[in-house]
Motif scaffolding. Sequence first.
Motif, PDB file in Angstrom:
ATOM      1  N   UNK A 147      24.504  47.967  30.416  1.00 36.67           N
ATOM      2  CA  UNK A 147      25.513  47.231  31.123  1.00 36.67           C
ATOM      3  C   UNK A 147      25.432  45.705  31.075  1.00 36.67           C
ATOM      4  N   UNK A 148      24.241  45.159  31.174  1.00 32.76           N
ATOM      5  CA  UNK A 148      24.026  43.738  31.019  1.00 32.76           C
ATOM      6  C   UNK A 148      24.019  43.255  29.707  1.00 32.76           C
ATOM      7  N   UNK A 149      23.795  44.352  28.642  1.00 34.93           N
ATOM      8  CA  UNK A 149      23.486  43.740  27.290  1.00 34.93           C
ATOM      9  C   UNK A 149      24.942  43.727  26.640  1.00 34.93           C
ATOM     10  N   UNK A 150      25.800  44.768  27.217  1.00 41.13           N
ATOM     11  CA  UNK A 150      27.001  45.203  26.513  1.00 41.13           C
ATOM     12  C   UNK A 150      28.265  44.312  26.909  1.00 41.13           C
ATOM     13  N   UNK A 151      28.377  43.991  28.372  1.00 39.37           N
ATOM     14  CA  UNK A 151      29.460  43.447  29.316  1.00 39.37           C
ATOM     15  C   UNK A 151      29.081  42.033  29.603  1.00 39.37           C
ATOM     16  N   UNK A 152      30.179  41.211  29.854  1.00 38.62           N
ATOM     17  CA  UNK A 152      30.068  39.973  30.524  1.00 38.62           C
ATOM     18  C   UNK A 152      30.304  40.271  32.132  1.00 38.62           C
ATOM     19  N   UNK A 153      29.587  39.770  32.789  1.00 37.76           N
ATOM     20  CA  UNK A 153      29.495  40.421  34.184  1.00 37.76           C
ATOM     21  C   UNK A 153      29.662  39.027  35.175  1.00 37.76           C
ATOM     22  N   UNK A 154      30.164  39.366  36.374  1.00 41.44           N
ATOM     23  CA  UNK A 154      30.458  38.193  37.269  1.00 41.44           C
ATOM     24  C   UNK A 154      29.109  38.458  38.206  1.00 41.44           C
ATOM     25  N   UNK A 155      29.023  37.096  38.909  1.00 45.73           N
ATOM     26  CA  UNK A 155      27.889  36.943  39.756  1.00 45.73           C
ATOM     27  C   UNK A 155      28.079  37.242  41.079  1.00 45.73           C
ATOM     28  N   UNK A 156      27.546  37.283  42.139  1.00 44.49           N
ATOM     29  CA  UNK A 156      27.751  37.676  43.633  1.00 44.49           C
ATOM     30  C   UNK A 156      28.784  36.790  44.119  1.00 44.49           C
ATOM     31  N   UNK A 157      28.930  35.552  43.684  1.00 45.87           N
ATOM     32  CA  UNK A 157      29.804  34.719  44.375  1.00 45.87           C
ATOM     33  C   UNK A 157      31.216  34.979  43.758  1.00 45.87           C
ATOM     34  N   UNK A 158      31.339  35.165  42.436  1.00 45.75           N
ATOM     35  CA  UNK A 158      32.580  35.699  41.853  1.00 45.75           C
ATOM     36  C   UNK A 158      32.889  36.920  42.369  1.00 45.75           C
ATOM     37  N   UNK A 159      32.036  37.994  42.484  1.00 48.44           N
ATOM     38  CA  UNK A 159      32.364  39.194  43.210  1.00 48.44           C
ATOM     39  C   UNK A 159      33.063  39.037  44.631  1.00 48.44           C
ATOM     40  N   UNK A 160      32.436  38.085  45.350  1.00 49.83           N
ATOM     41  CA  UNK A 160      32.901  37.840  46.770  1.00 49.83           C
ATOM     42  C   UNK A 160      34.401  37.219  46.859  1.00 49.83           C
ATOM     43  N   UNK A 161      34.715  36.637  45.728  1.00 46.71           N
ATOM     44  CA  UNK A 161      35.909  35.969  45.618  1.00 46.71           C
ATOM     45  C   UNK A 161      37.161  36.994  45.158  1.00 46.71           C
ATOM     46  N   UNK A 162      36.429  37.991  44.192  1.00 49.35           N
ATOM     47  CA  UNK A 162      37.668  38.840  43.616  1.00 49.35           C
ATOM     48  C   UNK A 162      37.809  39.934  44.240  1.00 49.35           C
ATOM     49  N   UNK A 163      36.797  40.384  45.262  1.00 46.23           N
ATOM     50  CA  UNK A 163      37.191  41.501  46.091  1.00 46.23           C
ATOM     51  C   UNK A 163      38.069  41.229  47.389  1.00 46.23           C
TER      52      UNK A 163
ATOM     53  N   UNK B 107      33.805  46.285  38.858  1.00 44.61           N
ATOM     54  CA  UNK B 107      33.053  47.355  39.336  1.00 44.61           C
ATOM     55  C   UNK B 107      31.602  47.407  38.787  1.00 44.61           C
ATOM     56  N   UNK B 108      31.845  47.097  37.513  1.00 49.42           N
ATOM     57  CA  UNK B 108      30.468  47.015  36.583  1.00 49.42           C
ATOM     58  C   UNK B 108      29.556  45.928  37.281  1.00 49.42           C
ATOM     59  N   UNK B 109      30.030  44.793  37.511  1.00 45.57           N
ATOM     60  CA  UNK B 109      29.617  43.797  38.252  1.00 45.57           C
ATOM     61  C   UNK B 109      28.952  44.122  39.481  1.00 45.57           C
ATOM     62  N   UNK B 110      29.610  44.618  40.160  1.00 41.70           N
ATOM     63  CA  UNK B 110      29.186  45.004  41.645  1.00 41.70           C
ATOM     64  C   UNK B 110      27.964  45.994  41.259  1.00 41.70           C
ATOM     65  N   UNK B 111      27.880  46.922  40.623  1.00 43.15           N
ATOM     66  CA  UNK B 111      26.961  48.019  40.399  1.00 43.15           C
ATOM     67  C   UNK B 111      25.645  47.181  39.738  1.00 43.15           C
ATOM     68  N   UNK B 112      25.813  46.328  38.904  1.00 47.03           N
ATOM     69  CA  UNK B 112      24.725  45.555  38.445  1.00 47.03           C
ATOM     70  C   UNK B 112      24.231  44.445  39.478  1.00 47.03           C
ATOM     71  N   UNK B 113      25.001  43.950  40.567  1.00 48.52           N
ATOM     72  CA  UNK B 113      24.318  43.225  41.257  1.00 48.52           C
ATOM     73  C   UNK B 113      23.661  43.654  42.585  1.00 48.52           C
ATOM     74  N   UNK B 114      24.246  45.048  43.080  1.00 48.69           N
ATOM     75  CA  UNK B 114      23.962  45.580  44.225  1.00 48.69           C
ATOM     76  C   UNK B 114      23.346  46.958  44.085  1.00 48.69           C
ATOM     77  N   UNK B 115      21.839  46.999  44.101  1.00 48.72           N
ATOM     78  CA  UNK B 115      21.278  48.204  43.682  1.00 48.72           C
ATOM     79  C   UNK B 115      21.580  49.398  44.546  1.00 48.72           C
ATOM     80  N   UNK B 116      22.141  49.309  45.864  1.00 47.57           N
ATOM     81  CA  UNK B 116      22.225  50.270  46.631  1.00 47.57           C
ATOM     82  C   UNK B 116      23.845  50.984  46.854  1.00 47.57           C
ATOM     83  N   UNK B 117      24.463  50.408  45.985  1.00 44.12           N
ATOM     84  CA  UNK B 117      25.841  50.606  45.937  1.00 44.12           C
ATOM     85  C   UNK B 117      26.362  51.995  45.329  1.00 44.12           C
TER      86      UNK B 117
END
Length: 117
Positions: free
Chosen positions: A5-21, A86-96
């Motif tokens: 996922x990290x290699x194939x997609x451009x992902x959001x960071x935690x602060x960007x995720x917070x704003x998007x949700x 969703x991919x970004x959230x999965x990447x950032x939060x291990x228990x999601x």
Amino acid sequence: MLKVIRKKYTLLGRNEISACVEGNGIFCRTLQNMLKEQHPSLDDREYLPRYHRLFYDTVAAVIQSLDTCLEKDITFMKALDNVVLVLSIYNEYSAISAPSPICHLIYEAERRGLILG
């Protein structure tokens, strides 16, 4: 899976995720609040069963939105944004979530030609 996922997609960071949700109807209120606060329990594997259920419902809703997104450009862009979110959230939060719903989401999005690596 995370390496792919990290290699194939451009992902959001935690602060960007917070704003998007915030205000994103695809997420239940509980999950929205937890992600906006960047709650530490989202990284605690002990909470995986609780969060997996909430996140599974979100992934299912995103997959369902992929079926209707080709009707309008705005809906299409929102569906793509939600897939990346969703991919970004999965990447950032291990228990999601467990990996299987994320694999299914990637498969469904790529099968429709909606996202490219």
